[in-house]
Design a protein around this motif. Sequence first.
Motif, PDB file in Angstrom:
ATOM      1  N   UNK A  13       0.820  -1.259   0.155  1.00 50.17           N
ATOM      2  CA  UNK A  13       0.040   0.054  -0.012  1.00 50.17           C
ATOM      3  C   UNK A  13       0.722   1.244   0.071  1.00 50.17           C
ATOM      4  N   UNK A  14       0.772   2.198  -1.037  1.00 50.05           N
ATOM      5  CA  UNK A  14       1.402   3.390  -1.144  1.00 50.05           C
ATOM      6  C   UNK A  14       1.508   4.103   0.198  1.00 50.05           C
ATOM      7  N   UNK A  15       2.422   4.852   0.604  1.00 53.53           N
ATOM      8  CA  UNK A  15       2.492   5.767   1.788  1.00 53.53           C
ATOM      9  C   UNK A  15       3.690   6.733   1.435  1.00 53.53           C
ATOM     10  N   UNK A  16       3.658   7.747   2.416  1.00 55.17           N
ATOM     11  CA  UNK A  16       4.475   8.884   2.247  1.00 55.17           C
ATOM     12  C   UNK A  16       6.127   8.551   2.310  1.00 55.17           C
ATOM     13  N   UNK A  17       6.541   7.572   3.101  1.00 60.11           N
ATOM     14  CA  UNK A  17       7.724   7.025   3.138  1.00 60.11           C
ATOM     15  C   UNK A  17       8.272   6.484   1.629  1.00 60.11           C
ATOM     16  N   UNK A  21      10.969   8.135  -0.952  1.00 58.94           N
ATOM     17  CA  UNK A  21      11.954   7.167  -1.540  1.00 58.94           C
ATOM     18  C   UNK A  21      12.075   7.350  -3.021  1.00 58.94           C
ATOM     19  N   UNK A  22      10.970   7.341  -3.360  1.00 58.32           N
ATOM     20  CA  UNK A  22      10.925   7.368  -5.028  1.00 58.32           C
ATOM     21  C   UNK A  22      11.374   8.747  -5.336  1.00 58.32           C
ATOM     22  N   UNK A  23      10.878   9.907  -4.672  1.00 53.36           N
ATOM     23  CA  UNK A  23      11.400  11.202  -5.139  1.00 53.36           C
ATOM     24  C   UNK A  23      12.706  11.623  -4.907  1.00 53.36           C
ATOM     25  N   UNK A  72      26.473   6.816   1.426  1.00 54.66           N
ATOM     26  CA  UNK A  72      25.597   7.328   2.450  1.00 54.66           C
ATOM     27  C   UNK A  72      24.153   8.104   2.033  1.00 54.66           C
ATOM     28  N   UNK A  73      24.417   8.578   0.661  1.00 56.09           N
ATOM     29  CA  UNK A  73      23.043   9.169   0.311  1.00 56.09           C
ATOM     30  C   UNK A  73      21.904   7.981   0.080  1.00 56.09           C
ATOM     31  N   UNK A  74      22.531   6.840  -0.445  1.00 53.79           N
ATOM     32  CA  UNK A  74      21.448   5.836  -0.619  1.00 53.79           C
ATOM     33  C   UNK A  74      21.007   5.163   0.767  1.00 53.79           C
ATOM     34  N   UNK A  75      22.199   4.972   1.680  1.00 53.68           N
ATOM     35  CA  UNK A  75      21.652   4.180   2.799  1.00 53.68           C
ATOM     36  C   UNK A  75      20.927   5.255   3.828  1.00 53.68           C
ATOM     37  N   UNK A  76      21.165   6.411   3.476  1.00 54.69           N
ATOM     38  CA  UNK A  76      20.053   7.445   4.315  1.00 54.69           C
ATOM     39  C   UNK A  76      18.395   7.223   3.923  1.00 54.69           C
ATOM     40  N   UNK A  77      18.252   6.805   2.526  1.00 52.47           N
ATOM     41  CA  UNK A  77      16.716   6.690   2.242  1.00 52.47           C
ATOM     42  C   UNK A  77      16.426   5.165   2.223  1.00 52.47           C
ATOM     43  N   UNK A  78      17.231   4.298   2.365  1.00 51.58           N
ATOM     44  CA  UNK A  78      16.930   2.851   2.138  1.00 51.58           C
ATOM     45  C   UNK A  78      15.771   2.564   3.216  1.00 51.58           C
ATOM     46  N   UNK A  79      15.733   2.933   4.266  1.00 44.30           N
ATOM     47  CA  UNK A  79      14.885   2.441   5.392  1.00 44.30           C
ATOM     48  C   UNK A  79      13.483   3.046   4.797  1.00 44.30           C
ATOM     49  N   UNK A  80      13.402   3.891   4.148  1.00 49.71           N
ATOM     50  CA  UNK A  80      11.915   4.328   3.518  1.00 49.71           C
ATOM     51  C   UNK A  80      11.414   3.171   2.584  1.00 49.71           C
TER      52      UNK A  80
END
Length: 113
Positions: A13-17, A21-23, A72-80
């Motif tokens: 189900x799509x959500x803000x996180x 992540x996609x953006x 670092x940039x990808x690891x920062x958003x990966x949990x999203x």
Amino acid sequence: MTAYAIAHLRPVTMNEDILRYIETMQSTLDPFEGRFLVHGAEVEVLEGPFPGTVVVIGFPDMDRARAWYASDAYRAILPLRTDHIPAEVILVEGVPAGYDAAATAAALRGAAL
């Protein structure tokens, strides 16, 4: 040799996180010359179960693919993504120009006999 990051993403189900992540995703790829080859497409399943969708990202080589995933940039958003989307993710190297599957089969046949 070209390398690919391939993800099999399960239905969610799509959500803000996920939207964040996609953006943000492309900005993590740019320093490593990564580009989406498949993203958000419907899959046509021909064999076996395949719930969800697939994402394919191309990189100039395996070193840049690995560097992107560890960045670092990808690891920062990966949990999203990982907090919301069950997935399998792999890195794989492509075949060289002029690859011949028949030659590979012949080499395998020779090694097996």
